[in-house]
Design a protein around this motif. Structure first.
Motif, short mmCIF file in Angstrom:
data_model
loop_
_atom_site.label_atom_id
_atom_site.label_comp_id
_atom_site.label_asym_id
_atom_site.label_seq_id
_atom_site.Cartn_x
_atom_site.Cartn_y
_atom_site.Cartn_z
N GLN A 1 89.53 63.22 41.15
CA GLN A 1 90.13 62.86 39.43
C GLN A 1 89.66 64.03 38.40
OE1 GLN A 1 89.32 58.78 37.02
NE2 GLN A 1 87.99 58.84 39.22
N ARG A 2 89.24 65.04 39.29
CA ARG A 2 89.20 66.32 38.81
C ARG A 2 90.30 67.62 39.52
NH1 ARG A 2 84.07 67.92 37.16
NH2 ARG A 2 82.01 67.09 38.15
N ARG B 1 94.31 47.44 36.99
CA ARG B 1 94.71 48.62 35.66
C ARG B 1 95.50 47.27 34.92
NH1 ARG B 1 99.79 52.72 37.04
NH2 ARG B 1 100.54 50.56 37.94
N GLY C 1 95.26 62.92 39.27
CA GLY C 1 95.16 61.91 38.49
C GLY C 1 95.03 60.65 39.13
N LEU C 2 95.11 59.08 38.95
CA LEU C 2 93.55 58.34 39.54
C LEU C 2 95.03 57.70 40.37
CD1 LEU C 2 90.97 56.46 39.72
CD2 LEU C 2 91.71 56.05 37.84
N TYR C 3 95.45 57.58 39.70
CA TYR C 3 97.47 56.34 40.53
C TYR C 3 98.39 57.76 41.08
CZ TYR C 3 95.07 53.67 38.22
OH TYR C 3 94.13 52.18 37.18
N ASP C 4 97.78 58.76 42.06
CA ASP C 4 98.46 60.02 42.28
C ASP C 4 98.64 60.14 43.54
OD1 ASP C 4 99.91 60.17 39.06
OD2 ASP C 4 98.49 62.51 39.27
N TYR D 1 87.93 52.60 44.13
CA TYR D 1 89.53 52.41 43.84
C TYR D 1 90.13 50.91 44.43
CZ TYR D 1 93.50 55.43 44.27
OH TYR D 1 95.13 56.06 43.81
#
Length: 250
Positions: free
Chosen positions: A44-45, A78, A48-51, A71
């Motif tokens: 996430q650095r 979500r 995005g979490l869902y990318d 995950y």
């Protein structure tokens, strides 16, 4: 191709890095190679979490796949936008059951496959998004695969976990960047069909004619600088240690 080292520590996380996880991007497509301990937070650095568009799991040891459980939570539960569509996950035989067992309490027998679209790896060639992919089974105590990615005439090879083997040489032949494990120390550990040491990784890179060698999966108890020196003693190209957060253009 753009390669980002999300995590590179072997066996368990170090103070500086999560376990194995590498983000490869091309044409807007994001492929993650492995998701070991601590990788989900580090990922996430960078995105995005869902990318993510797909995940490749080289094998089912925890230091390469255990953050898939976290995950699963992120995708299954979500709230904003509803449950995520199933994400392609390429892994060895039994990947779904391994993750269900690790999670231990999925809401239903099918919950894991509702957010992950599992594809069973075998040795062979296929496409993942814009990447031409070749996988070969490598030398490890469990079913494990190395992977070669090609895009726009450039190549990246990731060893996964392996001892010295011909399959790894074939995957790395002429590759532009060779991301190769170096868990053991030359002259110290000598266990066949488990891991490589720095000298063996360098020898594989030299024989394959790899354009660049990046040593990874070095455990916290192993001296990475010694492994790098051992690799450079037999490999004539540029070589370095993987570091979390480093980005390579391939």
């Amino acid at each position: 191709m753009k390669l980002t080292v999300v995590g590179c520590s072997g066996s368990f996380p170090s103070a500086e890095s999560a376990c194995s996880s590498y983000l490869v991007e091309a044409d807007g497509f994001r492929l993650l190679l492995d998701m070991g301990n601590g990788a989900l937070g580090e990922l996430q650095r960078h995105i995005g979490l869902y990318d993510l568009d797909a995940i490749f799991l080289s094998h089912l040891h925890a230091d390469h796949c255990i953050d898939m459980c976290g995950y699963f939570v992120a995708r299954y539960y979500r709230h904003d936008g509803g449950r995520c569509p199933a994400l392609p996950v390429y892994g060895p035989e039994g990947t779904e059951q391994r993750l269900i067992t690790a999670y231990a309490d999925t809401p239903s027998p099918t919950a894991m496959s509702e957010v992950f679209d599992f594809h069973t790896l075998k040795s062979g060639s296929f496409d993942i998004g814009p990447f031409s992919v070749r996988t070969e089974r490598v030398a490890h105590p469990v079913e494990a695969y190395g992977i070669r990615l090609e895009h726009a005439g450039r190549t990246l090879t990731y060893s996964g976990d392996t001892g010295a083997c011909e399959a790894l040489h074939e995957l790395a032949a002429g590759t532009d960047l060779f991301l190769c494990e170096a868990s053991f120390t030359h002259g110290k550990e000598d266990v066949p069909d488990l891991h490589l040491n720095g000298r063996e990784a360098g020898a594989h890179a030299e024989r394959a004619g790899a354009g660049r060698l990046v040593l990874t999966h070095v455990p916290p108890w192993t001296d990475g600088e010694r492994n790098l020196a051992d690799a450079r003693s037999v490999y004539r190209g540029p070589a370095e240690l993987a570091r979390a957060g480093t980005v390579y253009q391939v």
